[in-house]
Design a protein around this motif. Structure first.
Motif, PDB file in Angstrom:
ATOM      1  N   ASP A  33      23.599  19.110  -3.701  1.00 50.93           N
ATOM      2  CA  ASP A  33      22.688  18.055  -4.164  1.00 50.93           C
ATOM      3  C   ASP A  33      21.421  18.657  -4.758  1.00 50.93           C
ATOM      4  O   ASP A  33      20.981  18.290  -5.852  1.00 50.93           O
ATOM      5  N   GLY A 207      20.345  10.502   2.802  1.00 48.87           N
ATOM      6  CA  GLY A 207      20.460   9.131   2.330  1.00 48.87           C
ATOM      7  C   GLY A 207      20.618   8.118   3.445  1.00 48.87           C
ATOM      8  O   GLY A 207      20.313   6.939   3.271  1.00 48.87           O
ATOM      9  N   LEU A 235      18.262   5.757  -8.211  1.00 52.40           N
ATOM     10  CA  LEU A 235      18.707   6.643  -7.139  1.00 52.40           C
ATOM     11  C   LEU A 235      19.728   7.607  -7.709  1.00 52.40           C
ATOM     12  O   LEU A 235      20.736   7.181  -8.297  1.00 52.40           O
ATOM     13  N   THR A 237      22.586   9.517  -7.206  1.00 47.09           N
ATOM     14  CA  THR A 237      23.599   9.437  -6.157  1.00 47.09           C
ATOM     15  C   THR A 237      24.278  10.759  -5.857  1.00 47.09           C
ATOM     16  O   THR A 237      24.821  10.932  -4.758  1.00 47.09           O
ATOM     17  N   ASP A 238      24.276  11.693  -6.815  1.00 49.76           N
ATOM     18  CA  ASP A 238      24.868  13.009  -6.529  1.00 49.76           C
ATOM     19  C   ASP A 238      23.816  14.024  -6.117  1.00 49.76           C
ATOM     20  O   ASP A 238      24.066  15.224  -6.109  1.00 49.76           O
ATOM     21  N   GLN A 250      24.502   5.227   4.579  1.00 47.22           N
ATOM     22  CA  GLN A 250      24.147   5.494   3.190  1.00 47.22           C
ATOM     23  C   GLN A 250      24.877   4.540   2.253  1.00 47.22           C
ATOM     24  O   GLN A 250      24.284   4.045   1.282  1.00 47.22           O
ATOM     25  N   PHE A 254      22.967   2.188  -0.459  1.00 46.52           N
ATOM     26  CA  PHE A 254      23.220   2.163  -1.901  1.00 46.52           C
ATOM     27  C   PHE A 254      23.595   0.755  -2.360  1.00 46.52           C
ATOM     28  O   PHE A 254      23.104   0.260  -3.386  1.00 46.52           O
ATOM     29  N   LEU A 264      21.752   3.042  -9.951  1.00 48.11           N
ATOM     30  CA  LEU A 264      22.411   4.189  -9.336  1.00 48.11           C
ATOM     31  C   LEU A 264      23.012   5.020 -10.460  1.00 48.11           C
ATOM     32  O   LEU A 264      23.723   4.495 -11.322  1.00 48.11           O
ATOM     33  N   THR A 266      24.045   9.456 -11.729  1.00 50.09           N
ATOM     34  CA  THR A 266      24.126  10.863 -11.392  1.00 50.09           C
ATOM     35  C   THR A 266      23.042  11.626 -12.155  1.00 50.09           C
ATOM     36  O   THR A 266      22.453  11.107 -13.125  1.00 50.09           O
TER      37      THR A 266
END
Length: 272
Positions: A33, A207, A235, A237-238, A250, A254, A264, A266
């Motif tokens: 991450d 998260g 956010l 997400t990855d 989490q 989300f 949301l 990446t």
């Protein structure tokens, strides 16, 4: 854009043990991450105009650390990942090592449970001030330093968790604010800093806990939480993972934030 990076610290990273240290509370996936978000910071440095870093910061003696407690009787250790309720303390299943702390502990647990967000969790000693585990993940630290030089501005650092009498998952407010410690109350200055006109990107660990609590408090306390304003919060997400065993927390977080209008995406999807 403004990047809010929550608790990107060694103790939360699934790194191998080394001469430097061993992560105390590794989150599966955290190393990857944080490498992704460090790459984003490098590649989008000219578009990221502000950088805020939160640091979980604790003393060894902390109400959420094992050394604060005895189990059943003095001398019996409390294992990490033990949850403790006010009823259990009243029944004598757990007690603070300092007997004089009992009234304050019970008042805290009663207030915590009345809020309905968490039950006290005893975690491994983590993010102890001044230790390797408290430091930023190496790739993040290097990317932040490069960003500061490239943009000729400082990142904004927020410490949370120094008060040993209350849990402090959120960067914006402790779970139960201490009336004698303004640093545990609602951080309106940080809310104002995050409430800029541009896009706010959020990443970090974990998260299920600190990211979730921070974002929930932010959304609840934005002065103008219109759909248009919430849609400017993304956010990554990855670049966010849950504590093992708390994956559903989490996922619920989300889903709830998406329903409320946050985006949301990446890291790759927000790169230029």
């Amino acid at each position: 854009m403004h990047l809010l990076l929550i608790d990107a610290q060694n103790d939360f990273c699934d790194l191998p043990a080394s001469a430097s240290g061993t992560p105390a509370l590794p989150v599966p996936g955290a190393d990857a991450d944080l490498r992704r978000v460090a790459e984003l910071l490098r590649r989008a440095a000219d578009r990221i105009d502000a950088l805020t870093l939160t640091l979980d910061t604790h003393h060894r003696r902390d109400i959420a650390h094992p050394g604060f407690w005895w189990a059943h009787a003095p001398g019996q250790e409390v294992a990490p990942f033990t949850s403790i309720t006010a009823a259990q303390v009243r029944a004598g299943q757990f007690q603070p090592r300092d007997p004089a702390a009992l009234p304050r502990v019970l008042a805290y647990l009663d207030a915590l449970e009345a809020r309905g967000r968490h039950t006290l969790m005893v975690w491994p000693v983590h993010c102890e001030l001044g230790t390797w585990g408290h430091q930023l993940h190496a790739a993040v630290r290097e990317a932040c330093a490069d960003w500061e030089l490239r943009r000729q501005r400082a990142s904004h650092v927020v410490f949370k968790g120094l008060n040993p009498w209350t849990e402090h998952y959120s960067a914006l407010q402790a779970e139960v604010p201490d009336a004698d410690d303004p640093d545990t109350g609602l951080n309106r200055a940080l809310i104002a800093r995050l409430d800029g006109p541009g896009r706010l990107l959020i990443a970090g660990e974990a998260g299920s806990h600190c990211v979730r609590a921070t974002v929930e408090h932010l959304v609840d306390h934005l002065p103008d939480a219109t759909p248009e304003r919430l849609a400017r919060i993304t956010l990554l997400t990855d670049a966010i993972s849950p504590v093992a065993g708390f994956e559903a927390h989490q996922a619920d977080f989300f889903a709830d934030m998406a329903r409320r209008g946050l985006r949301l995406a990446t890291c790759a999807e927000v790169l230029p």
